[in-house]
Design an enzyme around this catalytic site. Sequence first.
Site, PDB file in Angstrom:
ATOM      1  CG  ASP A  70      -3.309  -2.994   7.981  1.00  0.00           C
ATOM      2  OD1 ASP A  70      -4.443  -3.371   7.925  1.00  0.00           O
ATOM      3  OD2 ASP A  70      -2.932  -1.750   7.464  1.00  0.00           O
ATOM      4  CE  LYS A 118      -9.776   0.425   3.134  1.00  0.00           C
ATOM      5  NZ  LYS A 118      -9.842   1.723   2.485  1.00  0.00           N
ATOM      6  CB  ILE A 165      -8.187  -2.938   7.496  1.00  0.00           C
ATOM      7  CG1 ILE A 165      -7.403  -2.779   5.973  1.00  0.00           C
ATOM      8  CG2 ILE A 165      -7.266  -2.163   8.558  1.00  0.00           C
ATOM      9  CD1 ILE A 165      -7.413  -1.187   5.770  1.00  0.00           C
ATOM     10  CE1 TYR A 179      -3.301   2.648   1.012  1.00  0.00           C
ATOM     11  CE2 TYR A 179      -2.524   2.802   3.185  1.00  0.00           C
ATOM     12  CZ  TYR A 179      -3.423   3.380   2.183  1.00  0.00           C
ATOM     13  OH  TYR A 179      -4.053   4.461   2.461  1.00  0.00           O
TER      14      TYR A 179
END
Length: 339
Positions: free
Chosen positions: A132, A170, A134, A47
Amino acid sequence: MGRVRVGRVTFDPERIVMAGGATGANEQIIFCLADHGDAFLVPSPYYPAFDRDLGWRTGVEIVPVHCDSSTKFRITRAALEEAYEKARQSNINIKGLLITNPSNPLGISLDRDTLKSLVNFINEKNIHLVCDEIYAATLFCSPKFISIAEVIQEMDCDRDLIHIVYSLSKDMGLPGLRVGIVYSYNDAVVSCGRKMSSFGLVSSQTQFLLASMLSDDEFVEKFLAECSKRLVKRYHVFTKRHEQVGISCLKGNAGLFFWMDLRHLLQQQTFEAEMKLWRTIVNDVKLNVSPGSSFHCQEPGWFRVCFANIDDGTVDIALKRIEAFVPQSKVANTATKKN
């Protein structure tokens, strides 16, 4: 978090530290774990905003762990060791490894063996692992999501080194509410994070609203099921019509995007050629995709396509444009190579 991983793992509310979205949570955990000048390993492609989130205010560096198409961009122990040793030789102090699972931009989730390998790696090096997660509930086909919380239950490891970042942006479609958390198995990190959380508070009104919403089990279950149903339908529409014009994609199972292979449309296998192709797609074809180089991908010609945030009519227009563009681009490439 427990609902997404139902029957497999439970979470202790006392270990949750709230933050202003996943962005704030990622910065918060880095502040807790590292000093200015330290570094974190991050598998690439990753990302792009991690460069900002992890390093702008903390002064922490990112050391990419290069993954490539030969392993379907999976994280290998060899790649981890290579990145770690190169950093050490350059006198860079590695404090941890940060991964996204499921991955943005790849749209894939990590398997159990890979996660166990990562835990073994950070245990041996005595560095931290930040996961992470998410996109944990944004899955649309198999394999199922496996959390690091589930994996460490099966392993003998130092749990003080394990930390999870999560948010509702999300999975529940609530990015504007800015609700993120750090979940750490380390008491000192929880304590430090609580002290820092004053700089990224979630309003009481927002917390009250979300507590009410998340307490409605029937709504949450139906919402997640409907999202998965719509995502898989849209994913197959995109990838099947791409295949019909000779475009392959990394087989995905999660997220709001997929990883598209346009290497065969490059005039040369260079990042300059990738950017030229990207500018053509954006300016002439009028499609908004992201070049792989912006995600620190080491192979030119890969692009991220977001497929979940447009209506069906726009999808059809977008697909017709790419279907018209690909044959023209192949002809142009053939002519250029002959010349």
